[in-house]
Scaffold this motif. Structure first.
Motif: not given
Lengths: 293, 536
Positions: A102-107, A160-167
């Motif tokens: 999630a962090v990788a995708a969000g970043t 899917i749930v956390y990537a947007p928040i990280v982004a």
């Protein structure tokens, strides 16, 4: 060889100094200790657990805690201590991998969206807004409903749930950094898009990212446990803590220990990670401009 | 607001609890396919039970917990709570008591011809529907014509054997059969066979057409879907002195633990939706009386015989040899109910049930050998599909462990009811566990799940000799011949049948001491509150 050794030493130093800083104040020391303890359980669980996770000892079913079964046995005669210990690997690896992804995708998304701006930024952010409008658990339920419950779908759900928040967090840092003169300078020099993103902007997001990642990790543990509890995540007879709480709840009057110990384990790990996350924020001095709009 | 403190765990927890509640609210009870009732000599006439007249002093309102209902038209009901409600709003022509004996209800007496093909029923006098109109033979004709003619109704097959249904008098109905059926009265007492008014569903398909207009002991005054249904005593009820209660309230609960809590908290007076564990707890509570009775509800582990690996009979034998039924019974059922013998004929069927044929002892090595012979020397990997409610997951977990000793590794896949039953998965999956509801006579299971090509024959098992014995059991008017046929059926199923039946469930109930006259039935929805009243 020497180079490799140097790198290893460098990493060792880095970890060591990080640990020293974490142990500098009591709260984070406690959190780190708790987390390291569970990490040990996750790594060496099979050596520590006296029984197998699903070993059913019919004649010992529904026994309260005793020297033979430290945490008692559940309604199917399984040793609760062994299940809690062996479940640590499942929970930590699932939540850990999910958070990493999630962090990788969000970043990546946050960097591109924030730096590029314009309609792309607008589209991505509005889409994420719509995802974030749903409570995390509800979104997870909807997704699992269509994916079906399994380890991989839980992993996908965490991303899917956390990537947007990280982004969003990464994007807000990017927005504050991209007008800075060193970014301007790089652009004027004609550096490539990816070079600017990764070499100039990305390092500035690291402190915020570290804090966010640790926070996401604790929520991911919670999410994995919640999904297990609701019976739609990891499937029985996996020693997933959430699943154990679910089973323990149905049998709470007969075998309350089968509920309390896994529930306690979830609480303890989450508290530990949260304490670490709090002190990370102080150590890394995440600036206040990261306040969410 | 700072990023770190934006989400407090407390808020998150509240959200979690709320969501859990929301999800639980969507839960439904396990589908227990419609039951039918144990033979007594046909044509037996039982006089109306004499009741002490107490119409003037009806008192007390019984509050019962139940899972929410989705069907209110008797022709379409299936779950325990749907049947429970309909059973108190409408009346059956004939009823089945707790001993599985046929009892009169709207029909006060009946006769049958010597060849067993014509049955004539006489209806009680002075029966009125809740809308004030009188019950006539035509209403009965209409009800059964609708049940056997409306496409998609489960009763169409059940009543295929009826050739004509005629009103042979104002209060007399005659049924003609195409072939003898020793269980005909039980068929007439099928859960759906509640008498509705002539023309109630004139348009043919409206599922709510009957509109709670029955002749039954209680009149619906308020129905709030997903919440509760409120009824008051039918003061014109045709049985003198019944019902004893002034009112009946069915309150919908989403899960069993919640109704058990509500019972202890005094918000309800009776619950029949209990797991073994909840029942164990309630037994120790003061002010409650608890009941548990044996039933023929069972869990069937079944493997399809029309595809690999089940198309090799040795694989099914290996599964049977690897299963320890007693250990499953002790762990999962905690001693309630009965250990199964791999057939749907349970001990409650008395003479039809036999223990003459021995089940093979558990033998892990023999199971391994059989698997090796069948070409699975390196073990077998399969998915085990099941419903995610009741104690099916526990059963799956115990089976997984037992089978793995014999090299059979299963991955447990639990599915919600809407998928498992709603989308017909239970018929399609290769290896699965299916729950079967209680029936008052064993023929039902034979006809729908074991004969070649039967509608619910999920294993696709087909055995000529078995079919022959099932046909004898279902049509012979000679009791001994039926007994012999059922014993043969059990021999065949133990020897080469496609099922593992590890146990039969018990049915539980707990009721407040303020009431008396409660009698739990094996299909809890058929429990009768007409003679239940406030304790002295």
């Amino acid at each position: 060889m020497d180079k490799a050794r140097d790198t290893l030493l460098e990493w060792g130093d880095w970890i060591w100094s990080g640990l020293r800083q974490l142990y500098a104040c009591p709260a984070s020391a406690l959190g780190t200790t708790i987390f390291l303890l569970f990490l040990l359980l996750a790594l060496f669980g099979p050596l520590i657990a006296p029984y197998e996770a699903n070993q059913q000892i019919v004649e010992d079913a529904r026994q309260p805690p005793s020297p033979k079964h430290w945490f008692g046995t559940d309604h199917l005669g399984r040793d609760v201590f062994s299940r809690v210990v062996l479940g640590a690997r499942d929970v930590l690896s699932l939540a850990g991998l999910g958070t990493l992804a999630a962090v990788a995708a969000g970043t990546i998304i946050g960097l591109i969206s924030g730096y590029q701006g314009g309609w792309l930024d607008e589209v991505i952010m509005r889409f994420f807004d719509s995802l974030l409008a749903l409570p995390a658990l509800l979104l997870a339920l909807l997704l699992l409903g269509s994916l079906g419950g399994s380890r991989n779908s839980v992993l996908a759900v965490i991303v899917i749930v956390y990537a947007p928040i990280v982004a969003r967090v990464v994007r807000s840092v990017v927005l504050s950094v991209k007008t800075k003169s060193f970014v301007e300078a790089a652009r004027v020099q004609g550096e490539a898009f990816w070079y600017i993103l990764l070499r100039e902007i990305f390092p500035s997001t690291l402190p915020a990212l570290a804090v966010e990642a640790s926070l996401r990790f604790s929520y991911a543990i919670f999410l994995v446990a919640s999904l297990g509890f609701l019976g739609i995540g990891v499937q029985p007879p996996s020693p997933d803590w959430g699943l154990m709480v679910k089973e323990g709840r149905a049998n709470v009057t007969q075998t309350p220990w089968a509920l309390y110990f896994p529930a306690g384990a979830i609480a303890l790990v989450v508290i530990g990670v949260n304490l670490i996350s709090d002190s990370l924020k102080q150590i890394l001095q995440v600036p206040s401009q990261l306040e969410r709009r | 607001m700072n990023l770190i403190h934006r989400k407090q765990p407390a808020v998150w927890l509240k959200g979690l609890i709320l969501t859990v509640l929301l999800i639980l609210a969507g839960c439904q009870p396990a589908a227990t396919p419609e039951p039918t009732p144990m033979p007594t000599p046909v044509g037996e006439e039982t006089p109306m039970a004499e009741e002490t007249p107490m119409a003037a002093e009806r008192q007390g309102v019984l509050r019962v917990s139940a899972f929410a209902i989705s069907q209110t038209d008797p022709a379409y009901i299936s779950s325990d709570s749907e049947v429970l409600i309909a059973n108190h709003v409408y009346d059956y022509l004939v009823d089945v008591d707790a001993n599985n004996d046929i009892q009169p209800r709207l029909a006060t007496e009946w006769t049958h011809s010597d060849d067993g093909l014509t049955y004539t029923f006489t209806l009680a006098e002075g029966v009125t529907f809740h809308d004030g109109s009188a019950l006539t033979a035509q209403d009965v004709v209409y009800t059964f014509e609708r049940l056997r003619d409306t496409e998609g109704l489960p009763t169409v097959d059940l009543y295929a054997n009826i050739t004509t249904i005629e009103a042979t008098g104002d209060l007399e109905v005659t049924f003609t059969l195409s072939q003898t059926n020793p269980f005909f009265l039980y068929d007439l007492s099928d859960n759906h066979a509640l008498i509705v008014k002539d023309g109630a569903a004139a348009d043919g398909g409206d599922a709510d057409a009957a509109g709670f207009n029955g002749t039954g002991p209680f009149v619906v005054t308020d129905y709030q879907p997903e919440n509760r249904i409120v009824m008051e005593a039918n003061t014109d009820y045709f049985v003198e002195g019944q019902p004893h209660l002034a009112g009946l309230e069915i309150i919908f609960f989403a899960d069993q633990a919640a109704s058990a809590d509500a019972l202890q908290g005094g918000q309800i007076d009776l619950t029949m939706d209990l797991s073994t564990v909840l029942y164990e707890n309630l037994r120790e509570v003061d002010g409650l009386t608890t009941y548990d009775i044996a039933t023929n509800q069972f869990a069937a582990v079944r493997l399809r015989t029309d595809q690999a690996p089940g198309n090799d009979p040795r694989v099914i034998q290996a599964l049977k040899l690897a299963t320890d039924r007693q250990a499953i019974f002790d762990l999962v059922q905690q001693g309630y109910g009965a250990v199964g013998r791999d057939t749907p004929v349970g001990p409650i069927f008395d003479t039809y049930y036999t223990e003459d044929y021995a089940l093979p002892e558990r033998d892990v090595q023999a199971a391994r050998n059989l698997l090796a012979e069948a070409g699975y020397a390196n073990g077998l990997n399969m998915e085990l599909n099941l419903l995610d409610t009741l104690n099916f997951p526990d059963l799956a977990v115990v089976l997984k462990e037992q089978w793995s000793e014999a090299g059979i590794e299963v991955e447990v896949v639990t599915l919600p009811e809407s998928v498992f039953y709603g989308e017909g998965q239970w018929l399609e999956v290769n290896l699965g566990i299916v729950g079967w509801g209680h029936r008052a006579y064993p023929q039902f299971y034979m006809d729908v799940m074991l004969t070649c090509g039967a509608k619910w024959n999920a294993t696709r098992f087909c055995d000529e000799e078995l079919d022959r014995q099932i046909a004898i059991a279902g049509s012979s008017l000679d009791e001994q011949e039926r007994v012999n046929a059922y014993h043969e059926i059990q021999r065949i199923l133990i020897e080469r049948g496609p099922l593992i039946v590890p146990y039969f469930f018990a049915e539980y109930a707990a009721i407040s001491d303020q009431f008396e006259g409660f009698e739990l039935k094996a299909f809890s929805g058929r429990t009768d509150f007409r003679t239940l009243g406030l304790a002295e």
